[in-house]
Design a protein around this motif. Structure first.
Motif, PDB file in Angstrom:
ATOM      1  N   LEU A 247       0.765  -1.197  -0.012  1.00 40.58           N
ATOM      2  CA  LEU A 247       0.133   0.005  -0.030  1.00 40.58           C
ATOM      3  C   LEU A 247       0.929   1.259  -0.110  1.00 40.58           C
ATOM      4  O   LEU A 247       0.604   1.988  -0.708  1.00 40.58           O
ATOM      5  CB  LEU A 247      -0.981  -0.006   1.258  1.00 40.58           C
ATOM      6  N   THR A 248       1.946   1.239   0.849  1.00 36.55           N
ATOM      7  CA  THR A 248       2.850   2.368   1.008  1.00 36.55           C
ATOM      8  C   THR A 248       3.513   2.536  -0.306  1.00 36.55           C
ATOM      9  O   THR A 248       3.586   3.800  -1.045  1.00 36.55           O
ATOM     10  CB  THR A 248       3.801   2.108   2.058  1.00 36.55           C
ATOM     11  N   ARG A 249       3.888   1.588  -1.041  1.00 37.26           N
ATOM     12  CA  ARG A 249       4.438   1.703  -2.217  1.00 37.26           C
ATOM     13  C   ARG A 249       3.642   2.171  -3.450  1.00 37.26           C
ATOM     14  O   ARG A 249       3.963   2.923  -4.230  1.00 37.26           O
ATOM     15  CB  ARG A 249       5.131   0.042  -2.699  1.00 37.26           C
ATOM     16  N   LEU A 250       2.370   1.679  -3.431  1.00 35.19           N
ATOM     17  CA  LEU A 250       1.346   2.032  -4.540  1.00 35.19           C
ATOM     18  C   LEU A 250       1.192   3.612  -4.319  1.00 35.19           C
ATOM     19  O   LEU A 250       0.876   4.229  -4.843  1.00 35.19           O
ATOM     20  CB  LEU A 250       0.195   1.162  -4.195  1.00 35.19           C
ATOM     21  N   MET A 251       0.936   3.949  -3.052  1.00 34.43           N
ATOM     22  CA  MET A 251       0.583   5.530  -2.653  1.00 34.43           C
ATOM     23  C   MET A 251       1.762   6.273  -3.122  1.00 34.43           C
ATOM     24  O   MET A 251       1.462   7.083  -3.742  1.00 34.43           O
ATOM     25  CB  MET A 251       0.342   5.607  -1.212  1.00 34.43           C
ATOM     26  N   ALA A 252       2.905   5.668  -3.018  1.00 37.31           N
ATOM     27  CA  ALA A 252       4.092   6.498  -3.328  1.00 37.31           C
ATOM     28  C   ALA A 252       4.149   6.705  -5.007  1.00 37.31           C
ATOM     29  O   ALA A 252       4.454   7.741  -5.600  1.00 37.31           O
ATOM     30  CB  ALA A 252       5.480   6.100  -2.973  1.00 37.31           C
TER      31      ALA A 252
ATOM     32  N   ILE B 238      -2.816   6.367 -17.325  1.00 40.62           N
ATOM     33  CA  ILE B 238      -2.878   6.848 -15.759  1.00 40.62           C
ATOM     34  C   ILE B 238      -4.267   6.794 -15.162  1.00 40.62           C
ATOM     35  O   ILE B 238      -4.200   6.217 -14.059  1.00 40.62           O
ATOM     36  CB  ILE B 238      -2.168   8.525 -15.813  1.00 40.62           C
ATOM     37  N   ALA B 239      -5.052   7.274 -15.878  1.00 43.09           N
ATOM     38  CA  ALA B 239      -6.605   6.951 -15.221  1.00 43.09           C
ATOM     39  C   ALA B 239      -6.741   5.490 -14.946  1.00 43.09           C
ATOM     40  O   ALA B 239      -7.575   5.097 -13.896  1.00 43.09           O
ATOM     41  CB  ALA B 239      -7.614   7.586 -16.226  1.00 43.09           C
ATOM     42  N   GLU B 240      -6.383   4.658 -15.704  1.00 43.60           N
ATOM     43  CA  GLU B 240      -6.492   3.266 -15.530  1.00 43.60           C
ATOM     44  C   GLU B 240      -5.770   2.730 -14.452  1.00 43.60           C
ATOM     45  O   GLU B 240      -6.490   1.841 -13.493  1.00 43.60           O
ATOM     46  CB  GLU B 240      -6.269   2.433 -16.846  1.00 43.60           C
ATOM     47  N   LEU B 241      -4.623   3.150 -14.189  1.00 40.50           N
ATOM     48  CA  LEU B 241      -3.952   2.515 -13.132  1.00 40.50           C
ATOM     49  C   LEU B 241      -4.427   3.197 -11.919  1.00 40.50           C
ATOM     50  O   LEU B 241      -4.641   2.819 -10.710  1.00 40.50           O
ATOM     51  CB  LEU B 241      -2.525   3.046 -13.143  1.00 40.50           C
ATOM     52  N   GLU B 242      -4.799   4.611 -11.723  1.00 36.36           N
ATOM     53  CA  GLU B 242      -5.582   5.150 -10.678  1.00 36.36           C
ATOM     54  C   GLU B 242      -6.788   4.422 -10.318  1.00 36.36           C
ATOM     55  O   GLU B 242      -6.974   4.208  -9.219  1.00 36.36           O
ATOM     56  CB  GLU B 242      -5.882   6.690 -10.994  1.00 36.36           C
TER      57      GLU B 242
ATOM     58  N   SER C 276       3.601   9.783  -7.558  1.00 34.71           N
ATOM     59  CA  SER C 276       4.372   9.795  -8.802  1.00 34.71           C
ATOM     60  C   SER C 276       3.563   9.964 -10.065  1.00 34.71           C
ATOM     61  O   SER C 276       3.814  11.070 -10.895  1.00 34.71           O
ATOM     62  CB  SER C 276       5.486   8.752  -8.818  1.00 34.71           C
ATOM     63  N   LEU C 277       2.781   9.288 -10.083  1.00 35.22           N
ATOM     64  CA  LEU C 277       1.831   9.428 -11.395  1.00 35.22           C
ATOM     65  C   LEU C 277       1.079  10.611 -11.435  1.00 35.22           C
ATOM     66  O   LEU C 277       0.712  11.206 -12.363  1.00 35.22           O
ATOM     67  CB  LEU C 277       0.674   8.257 -11.557  1.00 35.22           C
ATOM     68  N   LYS C 278       0.504  11.119 -10.005  1.00 33.85           N
ATOM     69  CA  LYS C 278      -0.011  12.621 -10.120  1.00 33.85           C
ATOM     70  C   LYS C 278       0.959  13.525 -10.574  1.00 33.85           C
ATOM     71  O   LYS C 278       0.536  14.329 -11.510  1.00 33.85           O
ATOM     72  CB  LYS C 278      -0.370  12.846  -8.707  1.00 33.85           C
ATOM     73  N   GLU C 279       2.265  13.477 -10.242  1.00 36.11           N
ATOM     74  CA  GLU C 279       3.078  14.295 -10.862  1.00 36.11           C
ATOM     75  C   GLU C 279       3.276  14.322 -12.570  1.00 36.11           C
ATOM     76  O   GLU C 279       3.392  15.303 -12.953  1.00 36.11           O
ATOM     77  CB  GLU C 279       4.510  14.384  -9.930  1.00 36.11           C
TER      78      GLU C 279
END
Length: 161
Positions: free
Chosen positions: A14-19, A142-146, A23-26
Protein backbone atom coordinates in the motif's frame (compact mmCIF):
# COMPACT_ATOMS: atom_id res chain seq x y z
CA UNK A 1 2.00 -14.67 12.81
CA UNK A 2 1.00 -15.19 9.17
CA UNK A 3 -1.67 -12.51 9.50
CA UNK A 4 0.90 -10.00 10.85
CA UNK A 5 3.28 -10.86 8.03
CA UNK A 6 0.46 -10.53 5.48
CA UNK A 7 -0.59 -7.18 6.98
CA UNK A 8 3.00 -5.98 6.86
CA UNK A 9 3.28 -7.03 3.22
CA UNK A 10 -0.03 -5.35 2.42
CA UNK A 11 1.05 -2.24 4.28
CA UNK A 12 4.34 -2.16 2.38
CA UNK A 13 2.52 -2.71 -0.90
CA UNK A 14 0.00 0.00 0.00
CA UNK A 15 2.83 2.40 0.87
CA UNK A 16 4.58 1.57 -2.39
CA UNK A 17 1.37 2.06 -4.37
CA UNK A 18 0.66 5.36 -2.62
CA UNK A 19 4.15 6.58 -3.49
CA UNK A 20 3.64 5.37 -7.03
CA UNK A 21 0.28 7.17 -7.10
CA UNK A 22 1.96 10.42 -6.04
CA UNK A 23 4.54 9.91 -8.74
CA UNK A 24 1.79 9.31 -11.28
CA UNK A 25 0.01 12.45 -10.13
CA UNK A 26 3.20 14.43 -10.68
CA UNK A 27 3.59 12.85 -14.09
CA UNK A 28 -0.02 13.73 -14.86
CA UNK A 29 0.64 17.34 -13.89
CA UNK A 30 3.70 17.33 -16.12
CA UNK A 31 1.62 15.87 -18.95
CA UNK A 32 -1.08 18.48 -18.40
CA UNK A 33 1.54 21.24 -18.59
CA UNK A 34 2.95 19.75 -21.77
CA UNK A 35 -0.57 19.44 -23.16
CA UNK A 36 -1.29 23.09 -22.36
CA UNK A 37 1.93 24.10 -24.11
CA UNK A 38 0.97 21.95 -27.08
CA UNK A 39 -2.48 23.54 -27.21
CA UNK A 40 -0.85 26.97 -27.24
CA UNK A 41 1.47 25.85 -30.03
CA UNK A 42 -1.49 24.44 -31.99
CA UNK A 43 -3.37 27.73 -31.59
CA UNK A 44 -0.30 29.59 -32.81
CA UNK A 45 0.03 27.26 -35.79
CA UNK A 46 -3.67 27.57 -36.58
CA UNK A 47 -3.29 31.35 -36.52
CA UNK A 48 -0.34 31.10 -38.90
CA UNK A 49 -2.38 28.78 -41.09
CA UNK A 50 -5.20 31.33 -41.20
CA UNK A 51 -2.70 34.03 -42.13
CA UNK A 52 -1.36 31.78 -44.86
CA UNK A 53 -4.89 31.33 -46.19
CA UNK A 54 -5.29 35.11 -46.29
CA UNK A 55 -2.02 35.40 -48.20
CA UNK A 56 -3.20 32.68 -50.56
CA UNK A 57 -6.41 34.59 -51.24
CA UNK A 58 -4.44 37.77 -51.90
CA UNK A 59 -2.12 35.91 -54.25
CA UNK A 60 -5.07 34.42 -56.12
CA UNK A 61 -6.48 37.92 -56.52
CA UNK A 62 -3.16 39.19 -57.86
CA UNK A 63 -2.93 36.30 -60.30
CA UNK A 64 -6.44 36.96 -61.58
CA UNK A 65 -5.55 40.62 -62.04
CA UNK A 66 -2.38 39.68 -63.93
CA UNK A 67 -4.28 37.27 -66.15
CA UNK A 68 -6.81 39.98 -66.91
CA UNK A 69 -4.04 42.42 -67.77
CA UNK A 70 -2.41 39.86 -70.05
CA UNK A 71 -5.74 39.31 -71.81
CA UNK A 72 -6.09 43.06 -72.27
CA UNK A 73 -2.60 43.26 -73.77
CA UNK A 74 -3.41 40.51 -76.26
CA UNK A 75 -6.57 42.31 -77.33
CA UNK A 76 -4.70 45.57 -77.78
CA UNK A 77 -1.97 43.88 -79.81
CA UNK A 78 -4.54 42.63 -82.32
CA UNK A 79 -6.24 46.02 -82.61
CA UNK A 80 -3.21 48.31 -82.95
CA UNK A 81 -1.20 46.81 -85.78
CA UNK A 82 -1.97 49.63 -88.28
CA UNK A 83 -2.02 52.88 -86.33
CA UNK A 84 0.75 54.92 -84.76
CA UNK A 85 -1.41 56.33 -81.98
CA UNK A 86 -2.58 52.89 -81.02
CA UNK A 87 1.01 51.65 -81.41
CA UNK A 88 2.14 54.25 -78.85
CA UNK A 89 -0.55 53.01 -76.46
CA UNK A 90 0.57 49.45 -77.11
CA UNK A 91 4.16 50.28 -76.23
CA UNK A 92 2.94 51.73 -72.96
CA UNK A 93 0.92 48.57 -72.31
CA UNK A 94 3.99 46.43 -73.10
CA UNK A 95 6.00 48.45 -70.62
CA UNK A 96 3.22 47.96 -68.10
CA UNK A 97 3.11 44.26 -68.84
CA UNK A 98 6.83 43.95 -68.08
CA UNK A 99 6.14 45.59 -64.76
CA UNK A 100 3.21 43.24 -64.26
CA UNK A 101 5.39 40.26 -65.16
CA UNK A 102 7.88 41.38 -62.55
CA UNK A 103 5.05 41.69 -60.07
CA UNK A 104 3.85 38.27 -61.18
CA UNK A 105 7.29 36.82 -60.58
CA UNK A 106 7.33 38.45 -57.14
CA UNK A 107 3.85 37.13 -56.43
CA UNK A 108 4.83 33.68 -57.66
CA UNK A 109 7.87 33.72 -55.37
CA UNK A 110 5.66 34.80 -52.48
CA UNK A 111 3.18 32.09 -53.38
CA UNK A 112 5.91 29.44 -53.41
CA UNK A 113 7.24 30.70 -50.10
CA UNK A 114 3.77 30.64 -48.53
CA UNK A 115 3.10 27.16 -49.91
CA UNK A 116 6.33 25.97 -48.27
CA UNK A 117 5.35 27.63 -45.01
CA UNK A 118 1.92 26.05 -45.21
CA UNK A 119 3.43 22.62 -45.72
CA UNK A 120 5.79 23.18 -42.80
CA UNK A 121 2.89 24.28 -40.61
CA UNK A 122 0.83 21.29 -41.67
CA UNK A 123 3.73 18.98 -40.82
CA UNK A 124 4.18 20.66 -37.44
CA UNK A 125 0.46 20.40 -36.80
CA UNK A 126 0.53 16.70 -37.66
CA UNK A 127 3.48 16.19 -35.29
CA UNK A 128 1.59 17.98 -32.54
CA UNK A 129 -1.51 15.92 -33.21
CA UNK A 130 0.59 12.75 -33.03
CA UNK A 131 2.19 13.89 -29.77
CA UNK A 132 -1.18 14.87 -28.41
CA UNK A 133 -2.53 11.42 -29.21
CA UNK A 134 0.36 9.87 -27.29
CA UNK A 135 -0.36 12.15 -24.34
CA UNK A 136 -4.04 11.22 -24.43
CA UNK A 137 -3.10 7.56 -24.46
CA UNK A 138 -0.72 8.07 -21.56
CA UNK A 139 -3.37 9.98 -19.63
CA UNK A 140 -5.80 7.14 -20.28
CA UNK A 141 -3.28 4.62 -18.94
CA UNK A 142 -2.71 6.80 -15.87
CA UNK A 143 -6.46 6.97 -15.26
CA UNK A 144 -6.66 3.20 -15.61
CA UNK A 145 -3.85 2.75 -13.09
CA UNK A 146 -5.50 5.19 -10.70
CA UNK A 147 -8.74 3.25 -11.02
CA UNK A 148 -6.92 0.00 -10.29
CA UNK A 149 -5.27 1.62 -7.28
CA UNK A 150 -8.63 2.89 -6.03
CA UNK A 151 -10.10 -0.60 -6.44
CA UNK A 152 -7.12 -2.07 -4.61
CA UNK A 153 -7.48 0.46 -1.80
CA UNK A 154 -11.18 -0.30 -1.54
CA UNK A 155 -10.45 -4.00 -1.38
CA UNK A 156 -7.80 -3.34 1.29
CA UNK A 157 -10.26 -1.29 3.35
CA UNK A 158 -12.83 -4.08 3.11
CA UNK A 159 -10.29 -6.68 4.24
CA UNK A 160 -9.18 -4.51 7.16
CA UNK A 161 -12.74 -4.25 8.37
Amino acid sequence: MDADFNKEELFKELTRLMAQNESLKEQLQDCEQVLAMRKNKIESLEKKLAESAAYQSSLDSYLAEVQQLENNIDTLQHNIEGTKTIQSDLEKQVTDSVSVEHRLEDVQQQYTYLQTQLEDLQNQLQELNDRNLILVQQNSKIAELESLLANYESASNIEEE
